[in-house]
Write an enzyme that holds these catalytic residues in place. Sequence first.
Site, PDB file in Angstrom:
ATOM      1  N   LYS A   1     -14.405   8.539  -4.935  1.00  0.00           N
ATOM      2  CA  LYS A   1     -15.717   8.866  -4.366  1.00  0.00           C
ATOM      3  C   LYS A   1     -16.192  10.227  -4.869  1.00  0.00           C
ATOM      4  CE  LYS A   1     -14.061   6.690  -0.144  1.00  0.00           C
ATOM      5  NZ  LYS A   1     -13.426   7.070   1.149  1.00  0.00           N
TER       6      LYS A   1
ATOM      7  N   THR B   1      -8.439   6.716  -2.691  1.00  0.00           N
ATOM      8  CA  THR B   1      -9.786   6.244  -3.013  1.00  0.00           C
ATOM      9  C   THR B   1     -10.784   7.382  -2.833  1.00  0.00           C
ATOM     10  OG1 THR B   1      -9.934   5.360  -0.760  1.00  0.00           O
ATOM     11  CG2 THR B   1      -9.487   3.790  -2.537  1.00  0.00           C
TER      12      THR B   1
ATOM     13  N   LYS C   1      -9.153  14.050   3.995  1.00  0.00           N
ATOM     14  CA  LYS C   1      -8.309  12.860   4.024  1.00  0.00           C
ATOM     15  C   LYS C   1      -7.437  12.993   5.265  1.00  0.00           C
ATOM     16  CE  LYS C   1      -6.712  13.957  -0.139  1.00  0.00           C
ATOM     17  NZ  LYS C   1      -6.709  12.712  -0.859  1.00  0.00           N
ATOM     18  N   ARG C   2      -6.696  11.944   5.639  1.00  0.00           N
ATOM     19  CA  ARG C   2      -5.783  12.086   6.767  1.00  0.00           C
ATOM     20  C   ARG C   2      -4.835  13.260   6.521  1.00  0.00           C
ATOM     21  NH1 ARG C   2      -5.944   8.009  10.850  1.00  0.00           N
ATOM     22  NH2 ARG C   2      -4.193   9.199  11.687  1.00  0.00           N
TER      23      ARG C   2
ATOM     24  N   HIS D   1       0.790  -1.235   0.000  1.00  0.00           N
ATOM     25  CA  HIS D   1       0.000   0.000   0.000  1.00  0.00           C
ATOM     26  C   HIS D   1       0.811   1.268   0.000  1.00  0.00           C
ATOM     27  CE1 HIS D   1      -4.209  -1.265   0.426  1.00  0.00           C
ATOM     28  NE2 HIS D   1      -3.687  -2.359   0.945  1.00  0.00           N
TER      29      HIS D   1
ATOM     30  N   LYS E   1       0.440  14.449   1.661  1.00  0.00           N
ATOM     31  CA  LYS E   1      -0.843  14.774   1.030  1.00  0.00           C
ATOM     32  C   LYS E   1      -0.977  16.283   0.774  1.00  0.00           C
ATOM     33  CE  LYS E   1      -3.385  10.782   2.970  1.00  0.00           C
ATOM     34  NZ  LYS E   1      -4.109  10.138   1.847  1.00  0.00           N
TER      35      LYS E   1
HETATM   36  C1  LIG Z   1     -12.170   7.200   1.432  1.00  0.00           C
HETATM   37  C2  LIG Z   1     -11.762   7.591   2.798  1.00  0.00           C
HETATM   38  C3  LIG Z   1     -10.413   7.836   3.077  1.00  0.00           C
HETATM   39  C4  LIG Z   1      -9.342   7.769   2.016  1.00  0.00           C
HETATM   40  O1  LIG Z   1      -9.207   9.043   1.443  1.00  0.00           O
HETATM   41  P1  LIG Z   1      -7.934   9.410   0.529  1.00  0.00           P
HETATM   42  O2  LIG Z   1      -8.310  10.738  -0.017  1.00  0.00           O
HETATM   43  O3  LIG Z   1      -7.826   8.368  -0.526  1.00  0.00           O
HETATM   44  O4  LIG Z   1      -6.758   9.471   1.441  1.00  0.00           O
HETATM   45  C5  LIG Z   1     -10.074   8.198   4.370  1.00  0.00           C
HETATM   46  N1  LIG Z   1     -10.995   8.308   5.338  1.00  0.00           N
HETATM   47  C6  LIG Z   1     -12.303   8.101   5.103  1.00  0.00           C
HETATM   48  C7  LIG Z   1     -13.281   8.261   6.224  1.00  0.00           C
HETATM   49  C8  LIG Z   1     -12.733   7.731   3.836  1.00  0.00           C
HETATM   50  O5  LIG Z   1     -14.037   7.497   3.614  1.00  0.00           O
END
Ligand SMILES: *Cc1c(COP(=O)(O)O)cnc(C)c1O
Length: 813
Positions: free
Chosen positions: A657, A653, A545-546, A357, A551
């Site tokens: 979304k 991911t 995101k985190r 990952h 990032k």
């Molecule tokens: C999809 C999702 C992530 C992943 O987000 P990235 O932008 O790909 O880092 C992290 N936390 C939650 C709650 C999510 O639904």
Amino acid sequence: MFKSKEQFKEAFIDKMQTLFGQSLDESSTTDKYVALSTLLREVISKRWYQSNKQYRATKEKQVYYFSMEFLLGRLLGSNLFNLGLTELCSEGLSELGIELDQLEAVEHDAGLGNGGLGRLAACFLDSMASLQLPGHGTGIRYRHGMFEQKIVDGYQIELPDNWLRDGYVWEMRKADRAVTVKFGGHVRLEEQGGRLIAVHENYEPVLAVPYDVPVVGANCNTVNTLRLWSAETNHFDFSSFSKGDFLKAVEHKYSLEATSQILYPDDNYPEGKTLRLKQQYFFVSAGLQSIVRRYKRTHGAAPAALARIHEKVAIHINDTHPALAVPELMRILMDEEGLGWDEAWYTTRKTISYTNHTILPEALEKWPIDLVQALLPRMYMIIHEINERFCADLWKKYPNQWERIRDMAIIGDCYVRMANLAVVGSHSVNGVAAVHSEILKKEVMANFHQFYPHRFNNKTNGVTHRRWLAKANPKLATLITETIGSGWLAHPNELASLHRYAHDPAFQAGIKAVKQANKEKLAHYIQNKMNIAVDVNSIFDVQVKRIHAYKRQTLNALHILDLYNRLKADPNLDIEPRTFIFGGKSATGYYLAKRIIKFINTLAHVINNDRAIGGKIKVAFLENYSVSLAELIMPAADVSEQISTASREASGTGNMKFMMNGAVTIGTLDGANIEIRDEVGDDNIVIFGLTADEVLSYYKHGGYNALDIYHGNPRVRTVVDQLMNGFLPVSPDEFHSIHHSLMRTNDEYFVLKDFPDYAAAQETVASLYRDQSRWQAMAINNIAFSGRFASDRTVSEYAIGIWGTKPVVIRES
Ligand SMILES: *Cc1c(COP(=O)(O)O)cnc(C)c1O
């Protein structure tokens, strides 16, 4: 199943009486939630029983997805959806004066994960069940999941997540399936009848009790199992107890049960704590023991049967956290089932497959030899032997190439390297987006790729379109179905036919109206929760995101500061109004990430309260980003910020979304952004910044000097100076660490380098948005070409290419 609304209503009222001995009007919202969920669980249980029965009878190959994290979120809504009962139940409830949404809101998120990795595992469970694949999850039932984040005075505060407080309706404790996991002690090798037998003594036993959560497939009768292990003990220290030392006895019990108490809240930065290693072995050992037990019941218990376990069982490890599956399966096959090393090794490798990952060097797991030896003596012996044999093979192929062998060894520099163990002990290694898999082969695991050229492959991530489109954005789902029919629900690639409507004025108006309604809903939330008034006609520009240096929330924030400076200099500056929305948690010990949160909140404070800029820009940091909050945010976004340093984000991911919900991506050529661009074309995405090759070349050969950008670009210089010069209402060194990372350690993530291109890309976004017809066409094309990023596609690629599993059609029960 309920044949009609009437029958459902009757059953619901009846359930309220039998569960709580009360009528509807006496019941609380929580009671109603519990009654509805319990009712569903009964429907699900029948299918669950039938699924397990057919799995035993057909003897089809089973997949077990081992993951330290499953970020499930809430299950009531997704279970209703997959059972096809959303409409019937919501209408029935509404006739009883009950809002389904309000019942759903009662459920605590199952936050058993940090972010992308854990959410991927949850999406895969949904897709495996919906594709009718016999695929199950294995994980840990953390007593406390991901912490709850509060923002106080701009800082992150962490509160414990007490998700089990009111009980959890979706789990079923299976005390009779408990197994024992052994820690510490000594292992002696003893000769018995010409064989070496490992005798484990003086170990500390921890009882692993499974809690099963049903995983309901959509439009089929499949119900798979997510088995979460809890550490318990029936071993009460009676010797202390009887000597009157009651506290000591309780302490001992507590220390054994501590194993499954907490999720480590670190994303892409593993903590090298003993307890974490204990968690890893705990769930891997418990999971494998239960799988082998089940296998023996179905396929026979003779050593010859076990030597073929790979024909009926596939075990997938989500990152290296479960990599002890390799030595543990070896241990079970040799020590408990009597196989010899070669047979056990052959079948272990054929059974296990591994997903990498991350290529972030600090995220590669390694455990000190001393620790592994002390906590898991038998594991260490087996790992050592695997390493000896592997290095001997390497020596044969690469005589005298010490450097290469040192790099590939499983044990080196006093550490066990988990990625090396996972590659050597599995038959398939995959990355999670095309560019990431290429970097693995060419750079990070180049030596392994040369040695095992056929082991490496790519499986680009996906997300379940059922949760992230159909359920999270019902208005959009309805509009899509009215336009192209409902085939997309089962076959998300059919979304592509929306492409034909990209320039249709009526459809554009529909898409715009849906987005507007979703933005209003989010604006209400922001108003109520944070008392910030946002303009629903502004661009909703979202980065959730985190929080992580790679990032680059810092890049986004510095650009907002620059925009603010330009507005201050010229209040009539003709910009497109924007609302910048952030969300995300920082690891508890990640100092820089915590300052980034404070920085964003400081900007919000300054900008939102400055009347001079006429409300043209607003900033909101939404606290406690989680699956449920994401379901509110994604449908309301106009712009999706995917701005990681190229090569650092394995896939992402969140990007998928957003795309599914019609947001336009501003992003780097990193992870799955590249494949998103390939799907939608350059006209429907805004790309900027260094490429992965450029970044990797700077890392390898140098040549970047952050100070050159600082001195050469006045806008960059101004915002960097503003971090420290008293411009912001904080103590002078509040943002010292951010400043330091940019200016003193040469901007490891190329924030300043990419800044000018990012600012230009943001201008492009604004001018595209001004042409509303153009913008709606972009939004529609993003939805239309998001089918490839449904996790159904991803999972079917795993099933065919890695696991060798086939669907089993479950009959109606
Ligand atoms: C999809 C999702 C992530 C992943 O987000 P990235 O932008 O790909 O880092 C992290 N936390 C939650 C709650 C999510 O639904």
